[in-house]
Design an enzyme around this catalytic site. Structure first.
Site, PDB file in Angstrom:
ATOM      1  N   ASP A  54      -1.966 -33.659  -6.641  1.00 20.90           N
ATOM      2  CA  ASP A  54      -1.782 -34.249  -7.963  1.00 20.90           C
ATOM      3  C   ASP A  54      -0.544 -35.114  -7.772  1.00 20.90           C
ATOM      4  O   ASP A  54       0.579 -34.614  -7.752  1.00 20.90           O
ATOM      5  CB  ASP A  54      -1.518 -33.173  -9.024  1.00 20.90           C
ATOM      6  CG  ASP A  54      -1.370 -33.784 -10.408  1.00 20.90           C
ATOM      7  OD1 ASP A  54      -0.955 -34.952 -10.484  1.00 20.90           O
ATOM      8  OD2 ASP A  54      -1.663 -33.109 -11.407  1.00 20.90           O
ATOM      9  N   HIS A  55      -0.754 -36.415  -7.575  1.00 23.09           N
ATOM     10  CA  HIS A  55       0.363 -37.239  -7.076  1.00 23.09           C
ATOM     11  C   HIS A  55       1.534 -37.291  -8.062  1.00 23.09           C
ATOM     12  O   HIS A  55       2.638 -37.654  -7.684  1.00 23.09           O
ATOM     13  CB  HIS A  55      -0.104 -38.650  -6.707  1.00 23.09           C
ATOM     14  CG  HIS A  55      -0.425 -39.514  -7.873  1.00 23.09           C
ATOM     15  ND1 HIS A  55      -1.671 -39.617  -8.403  1.00 23.09           N
ATOM     16  CD2 HIS A  55       0.370 -40.299  -8.631  1.00 23.09           C
ATOM     17  CE1 HIS A  55      -1.646 -40.437  -9.430  1.00 23.09           C
ATOM     18  NE2 HIS A  55      -0.427 -40.871  -9.594  1.00 23.09           N
ATOM     19  N   HIS A 105      -2.457 -34.236 -14.630  1.00 19.99           N
ATOM     20  CA  HIS A 105      -1.054 -34.663 -14.704  1.00 19.99           C
ATOM     21  C   HIS A 105      -0.327 -34.111 -15.930  1.00 19.99           C
ATOM     22  O   HIS A 105       0.785 -33.603 -15.842  1.00 19.99           O
ATOM     23  CB  HIS A 105      -0.953 -36.189 -14.779  1.00 19.99           C
ATOM     24  CG  HIS A 105      -1.637 -36.904 -13.667  1.00 19.99           C
ATOM     25  ND1 HIS A 105      -1.684 -36.414 -12.391  1.00 19.99           N
ATOM     26  CD2 HIS A 105      -2.290 -38.092 -13.636  1.00 19.99           C
ATOM     27  CE1 HIS A 105      -2.343 -37.276 -11.620  1.00 19.99           C
ATOM     28  NE2 HIS A 105      -2.727 -38.289 -12.363  1.00 19.99           N
TER      29      HIS A 105
END
Lengths: 512, 375
Positions: free
Chosen positions: A201-202, A264
C-alpha cells in the site's frame, strides 16, 4: 498472522551508525515489466536506489511481460523510462551499470515454460555471483493475474529455496471484495509463508504517513487530548482535482471506495486511532492497526444509507476549463454506477474512541487536490467573551496534511487587535518542507528496499487486508445492488450535497 | 516554481541589531508579497572566512543544492577592517504558485576586522535563529575564531583532510569532539566504503571472518591520510582491536606509507598499512583491502559509477563486481556535512579515538603537532 522470528545470529558490529542497513544480494523479478507502474515508478525507483549506492553489490533485474522482445530492447525501454521519470538526472555510469544487469523473459503468465526459463535465468545469476542470491518477485500486473503467477511460482519450485530468502511483493488492489481477498490470501499462503509476502500500500511508504506515528508518539503534548473526552470528530479527506484521465478501464471497475478508502484511507484512520505500540517492530505496529480495524463495526445493509454516500461528477469547471462529467469520459459506459466520490461515517468502538465519528471521503474532480486528516476538538465548555462583531470562537482543529504541502496546522482562537475582546481563528503552521534538509525518497524506493531487506513494517498483513475488506465489503455489495443513476456533483465543486446527510448534528465538512 | 527570487539589504557601519532587524523586515516583506513565501527553520550555519576567499566559500555553499542551512551567517574577516558592514539576502528558489510554498533561505554576510575577534560571539549570537541548532564552519582553520564561537554551536563542521598536518588534524578533531558534536567531511567521504564493508560482512558466514582479519591496507589521496586513519580507526573501534602506534616508513615518510600492528579481540595480530595513492585526483580513499587468516579477501577500489569489488573466498574462488553509486562530488559531500549536523553518528568519536591511538610515537622533545615531525 506471522510470528516474529527471533534471530540467533550475532549482530553485525559494522552496521552501527550507518543510515542504511545492508541488503543481501538479490535478483528482483518484475511481472508486468512493461506496464505503467513499472515504467513510471519501479524502474525510476531502482535507478535512484542505485544512484544512492543503496542496491546490493550483486543485483539483477528480470522483466517479464507478454510482449516478445530481446534483452537489449527491454534495456532500452528501461533506460527511456528512467530518463523520463527519475526524480534525478541519471548518472551515465550508474545507469549503464544498472542496465547491464537487466534481462527480459517474454511470455504469458500461465505458461509453465516462462517459469522454467525464469528459473534458469535466476540460476545463471547465482552461478555468475558464486553464491545464491535472494529472490524477490514483484507482481505489478492486473490483479486477475496474481493467483496465476503465485500458483506458477509454487508449481515451478521458485517460491522456496534453502539458504536464501524468497519474497513476493503484491501490488494493490488485493482483491475486489472480502471473498476475493480471502481467496487470494488463501492462494498466496498456500505457496508462500506470510513472512515471505509483502502487500504494497504505497501510502505507507510516504514520509508524511510515517511522520504521523512520530507526531503522535514522539510528542507528549497531544496524547492527553487524543481521545473521546476532547476530540469531537475526525475527517480524513483524499480529494483530487483531476478526473479519471485515460484510466476508465481500471477506474470504472474500482470506484472511489475500492480505489482509495478500502486501503489508503483506512490505513490513515489506523494511524490516527491506534494505540502506541510497545515497540516499532513490524508485528507490534501491525497488531495495533488490526485492533483498530477490528473495533470498527461493519455497516449493515440497513445502516448504509445513513453512513455512506456515493456520487459521480457531472460536467463542470476545473482549472478555468470546461470539463466533462464522468459518464461522458472516454471509455466509461453511459449507464455506469461507479462512484467517483464516496464518503463514510465510521466509529471505532473502544474506550479511547467510542462515540467519535470518523468521516472518510475521497473523490475525483473536486475543488482541489488535498489529502489531510482534520481532528476537531470539542468546544470550550464556557465562553466569557462576547462573540459580537467577530467570526467567534471555533473549536480547535489539528490538521495533518499529507499532500500537497505536508505539515501540521493547529487552528487556535486569538484576539483581534483592537479595543474589543473579539476572537477569530488563526493558524499555527508547521511545514515539513521548511524544517528538514533531506529530500524525501519516493515511496517506492523505500518499499522496494524494505521488501528486499525483509522488513514488513510498511506492508499490509493478511489479517489487516481482510479486516479492511470486512468494513468496506457490505457497502460495495449494497451499492452494486442498488440501481443508478447516482447523485451528481459539479466538477470542481466541494462534492455532492448528499454528503451532508451522513454528518452528525452540528458537524460540517471542512472546505476542500 | 522557477527562477530565484531575492530581497536584499546592505549597510556599512552597521550593528548586529540592525542586521537582525533587516532579516526580519525582509522576511515580512516577502511574506506580504506572497503568502507562499515562508521562512525555513532547520539549521543556522555560522561560517568564519577570510574575506579574500569568501567568494570561493560562497561558491562551495551554492553547490550544496538542497542541503543548505536555512540561515547562514558569514563572518568575512579582513584584519584591517574597522567597521561592521553587512549584506543580507532573503531568497527562494522561485515564486510560489497557487497552493505552493517557497521556503526562504536567509544569508547575512558580515564583514569584520581584527578588532572584532574578541567579540565574535556577540556579533553572531543575535543573528542566529533561537532554538534552532547551529553549525559552525571555519574552512580556513582560524582555530582561535572557531573556539570563540564554539559555545554558540551544537555542531562543528571540519574537513580533516584540509589540515596540512594530518596528525594535527586528528588531535584538533579530538579536542573539538570533547566540546561539541563534530561533523568531519573526511569521515563522510568514507561512508560508501564503510557501507560496503559492512554489507560484505553481513552474512553469518562472512561475519565470522571479522574475527580472522589479519591485514588491513588502505590507499588514499596523498592529502587524505587522516581519511585512511579514520577508516582504520572505525574498523578497530567496531571490532575491538587493541591498537599500537603506527610507524612512518623510512621515518620521514617519503614513500608515503604508514604501517602498524593491532591485536584482535581474539588476540591475533593484524597488520595495518596506509599507502598514498598519488594518482587519485580527489580527496579521500582510493582503495581498501581486508584479508583474513582463512584466506578470504575483500578489495574495494574507487571507479567510475561506483566502487569496484574483488572478493576471494576461502577456497580461492574469485568474484568481481561493481557497487553502483553516483559520485556525490565535493558539493554533495559538503551538503551531506550540513545535513549530518542534524543527526548523530555514534561511531565517529570512537573511530577518531582509535585513530589517535595509532598516531606515530614521536620523540618526547618533538612537538607531536608539527609538520616537521610528521612529514
Amino acid at each position: 498472522m506471522a510470528s516474529a522470528a527471533v534471530s540467533t545470529e550475532p549482530v553485525n558490529p559494522l552496521v552501527a551508525g550507518l543510515e542504511r542497513s545492508p541488503v543481501a544480494p538479490t535478483a528482483l523479478v518484475i511481472f508486468g515489466a512493461t506496464g505503467d507502474l513499472a515504467r513510471r515508478k519501479l524502474l525510476p525507483a531502482l535507478y535512484n536506489l542505485a544512484h544512492d549506492g543503496a542496491l546490493p553489490e550483486r543485483f539483477h533485474l528480470v522483466g517479464i511481460s507478454r510482449k516478445e522482445k530481446e534483452n537489449e530492447d527491454y534495456r532500452e525501454e528501461c533506460e527511456r523510462s528512467i530518463r523520463a521519470f527519475s526524480r534525478r538526472t541519471p548518472d551515465e555510469d550508474v545507469l549503464r551499470g544498472l542496465l547491464e544487469h537487466v534481462k527480459y523473459v517474454p511470455g504469458v503468465f500461465d505458461d509453465p515454460g516462462v517459469y522454467a526459463e525464469l528459473g534458469q535465468t535466476l540460476d545463471e545469476f547465482d552461478e555468475q555471483a558464486g553464491e545464491r542470491l535472494n529472490r524477490a518477485f514483484y507482481l505489478s500486473t492486473a490483479p486477475s493475474f496474481f493467483p496465476t503467477i503465485v500458483g506458477q511460482l509454487g508449481g515451478s519450485g521458485l517460491s522456496r529455496r534453502a539458504d536464501t530468502e524468497v519474497r513476493v511483493i503484491i501490488e494493490k488492489p488485493f482483491g475486489a471484495s472480502l471473498a476475493q481477498a480471502r481467496e487470494l490470501n488463501a492462494r498466496v499462503l498456500s505457496v508462500f509463508d506470510e513472512s515471505q509476502v509483502f502487500r504494497i500500500d504505497h501510502y505507507l511508504g510516504k514520509e508524511t504517513v510515517q511522520n504521523m506515528l512520530a507526531f503522535r508518539f514522539a510528542n507528549g503534548m497531544f496524547e492527553p487530548l487524543w481521545n473521546r473526552n476532547y476530540i469531537d470528530s475526525v475527517q480524513i479527506t483524499a480529494a483530487e482535482d483531476l478526473g479519471i484521465g485515460s484510466r476508465a478501464g481500471y477506474y470504472d471497475q474500482a470506484g472511489a471506495l475500492r480505489d482509495l478508502i478500502q486501503n489508503h484511507m483506512l490505513q490513515l484512520l489506523c494511524h490516527v486511532a491506534m494505540e502506541p505500540p510497545g515497540s516499532f517492530t513490524a508485528e507490534e505496529v501491525r497488531n495495533e492497526k488490526v485492533k483498530v480495524l477490528h473495533a470498527i463495526a461493519a455497516p449493515t445493509a440497513q445502516d448504509i444509507p445513513e453512513l455512506a454516500v456515493r456520487a459521480q461528477y457531472a460536467a463542470g469547471h476545473s482549472g478555468g476549463e470546461d470539463v466533462p462529467g464522468y459518464l461522458e469520459e472516454d471509455g466509461v459506459p453511459p449507464d455506469s454506477i461507479t462512484e467517483t466520490y464516496a464518503a463514510l461515517r465510521l466509529e471505532v468502538d473502544n474506550w479511547r474512541w467510542a462515540g467519535v465519528p470518523f468521516y472518510l471521503r475521497a473523490g475525483k474532480r473536486l475543488a482541489r487536490k488535498v489529502t489531510e486528516i482534520a481532528v476537531t476538538l470539542k468546544p470550550v465548555p464556557h465562553l466569557a467573551f462576547s462573540q459580537d462583531g467577530s467570526l467567534g470562537v471555533q473549536p480547535n482543529q489539528l490538521i495533518l496534511t499529507v499532500q500537497p504541502n505536508e505539515g501540521v496546522t493547529l487552528q487556535l482562537g486569538a484576539k483581534i487587535p483592537g479595543t474589543r475582546m473579539s476572537i477569530r481563528p488563526v493558524n499555527m503552521q508547521f511545514l515539513y518542507g521548511t524544517s528538514f534538509l533531506s529530500q524525501s525518497p519516493e515511496a517506492y524506493e523505500r518499499l522496494i528496499m524494505d521488501a528486499m531487506r525483509g522488513d514488513p513494517t510498511l506492508f499490509t498483513r493478511n489479517d489487516e487486508v481482510e479486516a479492511q475488506w470486512r468494513i468496506c465489503d457490505p457497502i460495495v455489495t449494497t451499492w452494486s445492488q442498488t440501481p443508478g443513476p447516482l447523485p451528481e456533483y459539479e466538477a470542481g465543486s466541494q462534492g455532492p450535497a448528499e454528503a451532508d446527510g451522513i454528518l452528525r448534528e452540528g458537524q460540517s465538512w471542512r472546505a476542500i | 516554481m522557477a527562477a530565484i527570487s531575492d530581497a536584499v539589504w546592505s549597510e556599512e557601519g552597521t550593528t548586529p541589531d540592525a542586521i537582525e532587524a533587516a532579516l526580519r523586515r525582509l522576511l515580512n516583506e516577502k511574506h506580504s508579497e506572497n503568502g507562499g513565501y515562508v521562512p525555513a527553520r532547520v539549521l543556522n550555519m555560522v561560517v568564519f572566512v577570510e574575506s579574500d576567499y569568501s567568494g570561493e566559500i560562497a561558491n562551495r555553499l551554492r553547490r550544496v543544492g538542497r542541503y543548505h542551512a536555512s540561515r547562514t551567517v558569514v563572518l568575512s574577516y579582513e584584519a584591517h577592517r574597522e567597521r561592521l558592514n553587512a549584506r543580507v539576502t532573503v531568497a527562494s528558489e522561485g515564486e510560489p504558485g497557487p497552493e505552493e510554498v517557497a521556503p526562504l533561505r536567509e544569508t547575512a554576510i558580515v564583514e569584520i576586522g581584527e578588532r572584532h575577534l574578541d567579540d565574535l560571539q556577540t556579533i553572531a549570537d543575535p543573528l542566529v535563529v533561537s532554538d534552532l541548532p547551529t553549525l559552525l564552519w571555519s574552512p580556513h582553520r582560524h582555530p582561535e575564531a572557531a573556539d570563540a564561537l564554539l559555545d554558540l554551536a551544537q555542531a562543528t563542521l571540519i574537513d580533516s583532510v584540509e589540515e596540512p598536518v594530518w596528525a594535527t588534524a586528528i588531535e584538533r578533531a579530538g579536542t573539538l569532539s570533547r566540546r561539541t558534536y563534530v561533523v568531519d567531511l573526511a569521515w563522510l567521504r568514507s561512508t560508501p566504503w564503510r557501507e560496503r564493508i559492512a554489507a560484505t560482512f553481513d552474512t553469518a558466514r562472512m561475519r565470522a571472518e571479522l574475527e580472522r582479519i589479519d591485514t588491513l591496507e588502505i590507499r588514499h589521496h596523498p592529502d587524505s591520510t587522516v581519511a585512511g586513519m579514520l577508516l582504520a580507526g572505525w574498523l578497530a573501534s567496531r571490532l575491538g582491536w587493541e591498537l599500537g602506534h603506527t610507524v612512518i616508513a623510512g621515518r620521514t615518510g617519503h614513500d608515503g606509507t604508514l604501517s602498524g600492528r593491532a591485536r584482535s579481540a581474539a588476540g591475533a595480530d593484524i597488520e595495518l598499512r596506509l599507502q598514498e595513492e598519488p594518482e587519485l585526483q580527489v580527496p579521500g580513499l582510493a582503495g581498501v583491502r581486508l584479508s583474513s587468516s582463512s584466506g578470504v579477501q575483500l578489495s574495494l577500489d574507487r571507479g567510475r559509477g561506483g566502487l569496484r569489488a574483488h572478493h576471494r573466498d576461502r577456497d580461492g574462488q574469485v568474484r568481481t563486481g561493481r557497487l553502483l553509486g553516483a559520485s556525490r562530488g565535493e558539493g554533495g559531500i559538503l551538503g551531506e556535512g550540513i545535513r549530518q549536523a542534524l543527526l548523530r553518528d555514534p561511531t565517529y568519536r570512537p573511530a577518531l579515538d582509535a585513530a589517535r591511538e595509532m598516531l606515530p610515537e614521536l620523540d618526547e622533545t618533538t612537538d607531536a603537532g608539527s609538520a616537521e615531525a610528521i612529514a
